[in-house]
Design a protein around this motif. Structure first.
Motif, PDB file in Angstrom:
ATOM      1  N   ALA A  72       0.857  -1.184   0.000  1.00 27.92           N
ATOM      2  CA  ALA A  72       0.000   0.000   0.000  1.00 27.92           C
ATOM      3  C   ALA A  72       0.891   1.231   0.000  1.00 27.92           C
ATOM      4  CB  ALA A  72      -0.928   0.008   1.212  1.00 27.92           C
ATOM      5  N   ASP A  73       0.855   1.990  -1.066  1.00 30.43           N
ATOM      6  CA  ASP A  73       1.689   3.185  -1.203  1.00 30.43           C
ATOM      7  C   ASP A  73       1.044   4.432  -0.609  1.00 30.43           C
ATOM      8  OD1 ASP A  73       4.257   2.966  -2.115  1.00 30.43           O
ATOM      9  OD2 ASP A  73       3.768   3.069  -4.241  1.00 30.43           O
ATOM     10  N   HIS A  74      -0.279   4.476  -0.602  1.00 28.20           N
ATOM     11  CA  HIS A  74      -0.974   5.710  -0.233  1.00 28.20           C
ATOM     12  C   HIS A  74      -1.263   5.757   1.261  1.00 28.20           C
ATOM     13  CE1 HIS A  74      -3.838   9.010  -0.326  1.00 28.20           C
ATOM     14  NE2 HIS A  74      -3.475   9.239  -1.573  1.00 28.20           N
ATOM     15  N   PRO A  75      -0.945   6.861   1.925  1.00 29.62           N
ATOM     16  CA  PRO A  75      -1.185   6.971   3.370  1.00 29.62           C
ATOM     17  C   PRO A  75      -2.644   6.729   3.755  1.00 29.62           C
ATOM     18  CG  PRO A  75       0.219   8.763   2.618  1.00 29.62           C
ATOM     19  CD  PRO A  75      -0.263   8.055   1.383  1.00 29.62           C
ATOM     20  N   GLN A  76      -3.579   7.168   2.927  1.00 32.53           N
ATOM     21  CA  GLN A  76      -4.993   6.967   3.257  1.00 32.53           C
ATOM     22  C   GLN A  76      -5.344   5.483   3.240  1.00 32.53           C
ATOM     23  OE1 GLN A  76      -7.755   9.196   0.877  1.00 32.53           O
ATOM     24  NE2 GLN A  76      -9.546   8.421   1.964  1.00 32.53           N
ATOM     25  N   THR A  77      -4.797   4.757   2.267  1.00 36.32           N
ATOM     26  CA  THR A  77      -5.031   3.319   2.205  1.00 36.32           C
ATOM     27  C   THR A  77      -4.485   2.639   3.457  1.00 36.32           C
ATOM     28  OG1 THR A  77      -4.826   3.392  -0.204  1.00 36.32           O
ATOM     29  CG2 THR A  77      -4.658   1.227   0.843  1.00 36.32           C
ATOM     30  N   GLN A  78      -3.271   3.006   3.845  1.00 39.84           N
ATOM     31  CA  GLN A  78      -2.672   2.436   5.041  1.00 39.84           C
ATOM     32  C   GLN A  78      -3.520   2.751   6.277  1.00 39.84           C
ATOM     33  OE1 GLN A  78       1.368   3.801   5.312  1.00 39.84           O
ATOM     34  NE2 GLN A  78       1.918   3.086   3.273  1.00 39.84           N
ATOM     35  N   GLY A  79      -3.967   3.986   6.381  1.00 40.43           N
ATOM     36  CA  GLY A  79      -4.779   4.385   7.529  1.00 40.43           C
ATOM     37  C   GLY A  79      -6.099   3.632   7.590  1.00 40.43           C
ATOM     38  N   ASN A  80      -6.738   3.466   6.440  1.00 43.93           N
ATOM     39  CA  ASN A  80      -8.011   2.742   6.405  1.00 43.93           C
ATOM     40  C   ASN A  80      -7.837   1.287   6.835  1.00 43.93           C
ATOM     41  OD1 ASN A  80      -9.327   5.019   5.510  1.00 43.93           O
ATOM     42  ND2 ASN A  80      -9.319   4.413   3.352  1.00 43.93           N
ATOM     43  N   ALA A  86      -7.913  -2.529  13.712  1.00 36.67           N
ATOM     44  CA  ALA A  86      -8.215  -2.188  15.101  1.00 36.67           C
ATOM     45  C   ALA A  86      -9.680  -2.451  15.425  1.00 36.67           C
ATOM     46  CB  ALA A  86      -7.863  -0.725  15.357  1.00 36.67           C
ATOM     47  N   ALA A  87     -10.567  -2.194  14.462  1.00 37.16           N
ATOM     48  CA  ALA A  87     -12.001  -2.422  14.675  1.00 37.16           C
ATOM     49  C   ALA A  87     -12.311  -3.899  14.871  1.00 37.16           C
ATOM     50  CB  ALA A  87     -12.786  -1.865  13.501  1.00 37.16           C
ATOM     51  N   GLN A  88     -11.396  -4.773  14.400  1.00 35.84           N
ATOM     52  CA  GLN A  88     -11.612  -6.207  14.547  1.00 35.84           C
ATOM     53  C   GLN A  88     -10.715  -6.814  15.626  1.00 35.84           C
ATOM     54  OE1 GLN A  88     -12.260  -8.337  10.726  1.00 35.84           O
ATOM     55  NE2 GLN A  88     -12.150  -6.326   9.740  1.00 35.84           N
ATOM     56  N   GLY A  89     -10.198  -5.950  16.497  1.00 38.39           N
ATOM     57  CA  GLY A  89      -9.469  -6.423  17.662  1.00 38.39           C
ATOM     58  C   GLY A  89      -8.020  -6.783  17.418  1.00 38.39           C
ATOM     59  N   ILE A  90      -7.455  -6.328  16.317  1.00 35.15           N
ATOM     60  CA  ILE A  90      -6.059  -6.619  15.988  1.00 35.15           C
ATOM     61  C   ILE A  90      -5.228  -5.344  16.124  1.00 35.15           C
ATOM     62  CG2 ILE A  90      -4.464  -7.357  14.183  1.00 35.15           C
ATOM     63  CD1 ILE A  90      -6.154  -9.622  15.312  1.00 35.15           C
ATOM     64  N   ASP A  91      -4.108  -5.437  16.811  1.00 37.74           N
ATOM     65  CA  ASP A  91      -3.196  -4.301  16.947  1.00 37.74           C
ATOM     66  C   ASP A  91      -2.794  -3.813  15.551  1.00 37.74           C
ATOM     67  OD1 ASP A  91      -1.143  -2.521  17.411  1.00 37.74           O
ATOM     68  OD2 ASP A  91      -0.036  -3.838  18.761  1.00 37.74           O
ATOM     69  N   ALA A  92      -3.045  -2.546  15.266  1.00 34.54           N
ATOM     70  CA  ALA A  92      -2.765  -2.001  13.935  1.00 34.54           C
ATOM     71  C   ALA A  92      -1.287  -2.083  13.580  1.00 34.54           C
ATOM     72  CB  ALA A  92      -3.243  -0.552  13.853  1.00 34.54           C
ATOM     73  N   ASN A  93      -0.421  -2.178  14.576  1.00 34.33           N
ATOM     74  CA  ASN A  93       1.012  -2.285  14.320  1.00 34.33           C
ATOM     75  C   ASN A  93       1.401  -3.640  13.735  1.00 34.33           C
ATOM     76  OD1 ASN A  93       1.698   0.323  15.256  1.00 34.33           O
ATOM     77  ND2 ASN A  93       1.601  -0.392  17.382  1.00 34.33           N
ATOM     78  N   ARG A  94       0.482  -4.595  13.755  1.00 38.39           N
ATOM     79  CA  ARG A  94       0.764  -5.896  13.159  1.00 38.39           C
ATOM     80  C   ARG A  94       0.574  -5.867  11.639  1.00 38.39           C
ATOM     81  NH1 ARG A  94      -2.300 -10.506  16.332  1.00 38.39           N
ATOM     82  NH2 ARG A  94      -1.012 -11.804  14.932  1.00 38.39           N
ATOM     83  N   LEU A  95       0.145  -4.740  11.117  1.00 35.03           N
ATOM     84  CA  LEU A  95       0.112  -4.526   9.672  1.00 35.03           C
ATOM     85  C   LEU A  95       1.369  -3.762   9.280  1.00 35.03           C
ATOM     86  CD1 LEU A  95      -2.820  -5.402  10.075  1.00 35.03           C
ATOM     87  CD2 LEU A  95      -3.507  -3.587   8.496  1.00 35.03           C
ATOM     88  N   VAL A  96       2.145  -4.341   8.373  1.00 35.06           N
ATOM     89  CA  VAL A  96       3.366  -3.710   7.872  1.00 35.06           C
ATOM     90  C   VAL A  96       3.149  -3.414   6.397  1.00 35.06           C
ATOM     91  CG1 VAL A  96       5.854  -3.941   7.561  1.00 35.06           C
ATOM     92  CG2 VAL A  96       4.727  -5.041   9.525  1.00 35.06           C
ATOM     93  N   PHE A  97       3.540  -2.213   5.959  1.00 33.86           N
ATOM     94  CA  PHE A  97       3.252  -1.810   4.587  1.00 33.86           C
ATOM     95  C   PHE A  97       4.520  -1.687   3.753  1.00 33.86           C
ATOM     96  CE2 PHE A  97      -0.372  -0.240   7.044  1.00 33.86           C
ATOM     97  CZ  PHE A  97      -1.403  -0.844   6.338  1.00 33.86           C
ATOM     98  N   ALA A  98       4.432  -2.199   2.551  1.00 30.90           N
ATOM     99  CA  ALA A  98       5.532  -2.126   1.586  1.00 30.90           C
ATOM    100  C   ALA A  98       5.175  -1.123   0.503  1.00 30.90           C
ATOM    101  CB  ALA A  98       5.779  -3.497   0.967  1.00 30.90           C
ATOM    102  N   ARG A  99       6.140  -0.348   0.114  1.00 26.85           N
ATOM    103  CA  ARG A  99       5.952   0.624  -0.964  1.00 26.85           C
ATOM    104  C   ARG A  99       6.544   0.081  -2.262  1.00 26.85           C
ATOM    105  NH1 ARG A  99       4.280   5.556   0.703  1.00 26.85           N
ATOM    106  NH2 ARG A  99       4.361   6.001   2.938  1.00 26.85           N
TER     107      ARG A  99
END
Length: 241
Positions: A72-80, A86-99
């Motif tokens: 995901a290159d776009h900050p909005q995509t990453q944020g969404n 987080a809404a599904q109970g998963i720490d958002a930091n467990r998502l890592v993004f590659a450009r």
């Protein structure tokens, strides 16, 4: 009304060799934790339906020491996506993004991951073959449409049909099981790398010969004044580049 040319191993043509970078790449370089199990999903974000993402979150929930590596290159995509996690109970930091990076480095990234999670109903196509060529097993859920069967075609062509699932439940369970069976994944990776020259998926000249054979049959049908007919090309063993 179309007449179909059915090739023996896979719909997709692939190069037998690909560029290799000069420098090694580490998990730290890619922003990945060194000891986590890394699920990778480098499909374009538009292929990530809410049902697919929810499936991935359930997988992460069942494998606490894992992360999900997304393109995901776009900050909005990453944020969404972080917000959805987080809404599904998963720490958002467990998502890592590659450009986006040069092609050779992109291929090298796959060597840092443990398992590629395919999307559904729009599968990975060239992304899946890139992962397989790099030695990364791909887990897919096979559907009824062409785009939902692409990864299954590729997996059959590299001799890993056991990674083709028929239901969402089976897909989730296998993703979880493989995270707890590193020796099984290592065996799959070894199969992909050590026998890469033998996989029909990467036998470029053979694929071209099959297609040329089909074109010849289609031309003969045309010259004979007949209506287009389905053509099924018989398979042979993989051979060369």
């Amino acid at each position: 009304s179309e007449a179909i040319i059915q090739l023996p191993h896979s719909f997709q043509v692939n190069p037998a060799s690909r560029p290799r970078p000069d420098l090694p790449l580490t998990r730290a370089d890619a922003g990945l934790p060194s000891h986590a199990f890394v699920y990778c999903a480098f499909n374009n974000p538009y292929k990530i339906l809410p049902s697919v993402f929810a499936r991935w979150m359930r997988i992460l929930h069942s494998t606490p020491d894992s992360v999900l590596w997304l393109y995901a290159d776009h900050p909005q995509t990453q944020g969404n996506l972080r917000q959805a996690a987080a809404a599904q109970g998963i720490d958002a930091n467990r998502l890592v993004f590659a450009r986006q990076v040069p092609y050779a480095e992109y291929l090298q990234r796959y060597e840092l991951a443990d398992l590629f999670l395919d999307t559904h109903p729009y599968n990975a196509g060239t992304t899946a073959s890139d992962a397989l060529w790099s030695g990364l097993p791909v887990l897919t859920l096979k559907g009824q449409s062409f785009v939902s069967r692409m990864a299954a075609s590729l997996l059959n062509a590299v001799g890993l049909p056991e990674l083709i699932t028929e239901s969402a439940t089976a897909y989730e369970q296998l993703a979880i099981d493989l995270a707890h069976k590193p020796s099984r994944l290592s065996s799959m990776k070894e199969h992909l790398i050590s026998k890469r020259a033998d996989h029909p998926l990467f036998a470029t000249r053979e694929w071209v010969r099959h297609l040329e054979h089909a074109y010849g049959q289609a031309l003969e049908t045309l010259r004979a004044g007949k209506a287009p007919q389905h053509i099924q090309v018989p398979g042979t063993g993989a051979s060369g580049t």
